[in-house]
Write an enzyme that holds these catalytic residues in place. Structure first.
Site, short mmCIF file in Angstrom:
data_model
loop_
_atom_site.label_atom_id
_atom_site.label_comp_id
_atom_site.label_asym_id
_atom_site.label_seq_id
_atom_site.Cartn_x
_atom_site.Cartn_y
_atom_site.Cartn_z
N ASP A 78 0.83 -1.21 0.00
CA ASP A 78 0.00 0.00 0.00
C ASP A 78 0.87 1.26 0.00
O ASP A 78 0.35 2.37 -0.07
CB ASP A 78 -1.03 0.00 1.14
CG ASP A 78 -0.40 -0.07 2.52
OD1 ASP A 78 0.84 -0.17 2.61
OD2 ASP A 78 -1.15 -0.03 3.51
N SER A 79 2.19 1.08 0.01
CA SER A 79 3.10 2.21 -0.25
C SER A 79 2.80 2.83 -1.61
O SER A 79 3.20 3.97 -1.89
CB SER A 79 4.56 1.74 -0.21
OG SER A 79 4.75 0.62 -1.05
N ASP A 84 -1.20 -6.08 -0.16
CA ASP A 84 -1.49 -5.50 1.16
C ASP A 84 -2.97 -5.31 1.36
O ASP A 84 -3.68 -4.84 0.47
CB ASP A 84 -0.83 -4.12 1.27
CG ASP A 84 0.54 -4.17 1.91
OD1 ASP A 84 0.91 -5.24 2.45
OD2 ASP A 84 1.24 -3.14 1.88
N LYS A 88 -0.99 -9.37 3.20
CA LYS A 88 -0.24 -8.84 4.35
C LYS A 88 -1.11 -7.85 5.09
O LYS A 88 -1.82 -7.05 4.46
CB LYS A 88 1.05 -8.18 3.87
CG LYS A 88 1.85 -7.53 5.00
CD LYS A 88 3.26 -7.16 4.57
CE LYS A 88 3.37 -5.89 3.77
NZ LYS A 88 2.86 -4.67 4.47
N GLU A 139 -1.14 -5.26 8.76
CA GLU A 139 -0.27 -4.63 9.76
C GLU A 139 -0.83 -4.83 11.17
O GLU A 139 -1.97 -4.47 11.45
CB GLU A 139 -0.17 -3.12 9.48
CG GLU A 139 0.54 -2.81 8.19
CD GLU A 139 0.72 -1.31 7.95
OE1 GLU A 139 0.43 -0.50 8.87
OE2 GLU A 139 1.13 -0.95 6.84
N GLU A 192 9.41 -3.83 10.18
CA GLU A 192 9.74 -2.50 9.66
C GLU A 192 10.25 -1.61 10.79
O GLU A 192 9.58 -1.45 11.82
CB GLU A 192 8.50 -1.87 9.00
CG GLU A 192 8.78 -0.47 8.48
CD GLU A 192 7.81 0.01 7.41
OE1 GLU A 192 6.87 -0.73 7.05
OE2 GLU A 192 8.01 1.14 6.93
O1 KIV Z 1 3.54 -1.06 1.58
C1 KIV Z 1 4.68 -1.52 1.44
O2 KIV Z 1 5.33 -1.33 0.41
C2 KIV Z 1 5.24 -2.30 2.52
C3 KIV Z 1 6.68 -2.67 2.45
C4 KIV Z 1 7.54 -1.49 2.59
C5 KIV Z 1 7.04 -3.71 3.43
O3 KIV Z 1 4.55 -2.64 3.43
#
Ligand code: KIV
Length: 255
Positions: A46-47, A85, A113, A115, A183
């Site tokens: 989600d970056s 994510d 994934k 958090e 992280e």
């Molecule tokens: O959103 C993302 O790109 C991430 C990575 C930096 C681990 O969670």
């Protein structure tokens, strides 16, 4: 380089035997290029909210955004394992978590994934009970950056923080998460979690060199988002600067 498609089992099988790298990918050409380079794990993180969509942080990313980008990456049919994510608020309840995790898998993700640790255990358990591969994410949680006053701070510096991270990691491992991103975790604590969790691979970002794997945001690695570079990254190439140079050179010729 692996010849077969990478699976969560492949990644776990590397634990204690070889280190690996993972990178983010948000679109077809980047997924294809990184796959051709042999990157074994591609995360549609989600970056993308920041480095692709121009938001100030990841809390603006929606499920529709994630599905759009997971589909684009999956179209590259990479050999790499593809993760997606779960974005902010998309796993507030176990039911929501399962529905959204399933949607990411249908879009082409091999794993999802989320958090957090024990505070979201019911949601994570529901995802695993639905048979979906899970990667945890502990330490600095970007989806909570606003609660942290907008600062990305290192976690696990004191004893209480260290113990919390270790207990969260063990809880994720017991659930059957095949991997966990660490992280901005204090490097000695990241190393301790890596040693303690024998059935879960750790993937560090800004957490020292002793994790099982390392992950970076590809835009940071290649200098494609030059307005902000995390302290722990030295870009390998500067594509942002190259794009400006190419565009300005072409303009000078045609203008
Ligand atoms: O959103 C993302 O790109 C991430 C990575 C930096 C681990 O969670």
């Amino acid at each position: 380089m692996e010849t077969e498609r990478i699976t969560p089992g492949t990644v776990l099988g590397w634990k204690g035997r070889r280190r690996f790298g993972a990178l983010t990918a948000y679109d077809f050409p980047m997924a294809r290029l990184l796959d051709e380079a042999g990157v074994p794990v591609l995360l549609v993180g989600d970056s993308l909210g920041m480095v692709v969509l121009g938001h100030p942080d990841t809390t603006h990313v929606t499920m529709d955004d994630m599905l759009h980008h997971v589909r684009a990456v999956a179209r590259a049919r990479p050999k790499a394992l593809v993760g997606g994510d779960l974005p902010f608020r998309s796993y507030d309840t176990p039911e929501l978590a399962v529905a959204n995790a399933r949607a990411l898998v249908v879009a082409g993700a091999d794993f999802v994934k989320a958090e957090g640790g024990r505070e979201i255990l019911p949601q994570l358990r529901a995802i695993r009970d639905a048979g979906i591969e899970l990667c945890g994410h502990l330490g600095m949680l970007p989806q909570h950056v606003l609660e942290e006053g907008g600062k990305y701070r290192i976690k696990g510096r004191d004893e209480a923080g260290r113990q919390r991270l270790l207990d969260d990691a063990r809880a994720l491992e017991d659930l059957g998460a095949f991997a966990c991103v660490l992280e901005l975790v204090a490097p000695p604590v990241a190393a301790e979690i890596t040693r303690a969790c024998r059935r879960m691979a750790t993937i560090g970002i800004g957490s020292g060199s002793d994790c099982d794997g390392q992950i970076l945001v590809t835009h940071d690695l290649v200098g494609a988002f030059p307005w902000f570079t995390p302290k722990f990254i030295v870009p390998r190439v500067r594509t942002g600067a190259d794009i400006r140079t190419a565009a300005a050179g072409w303009l000078a010729e045609v203008g």
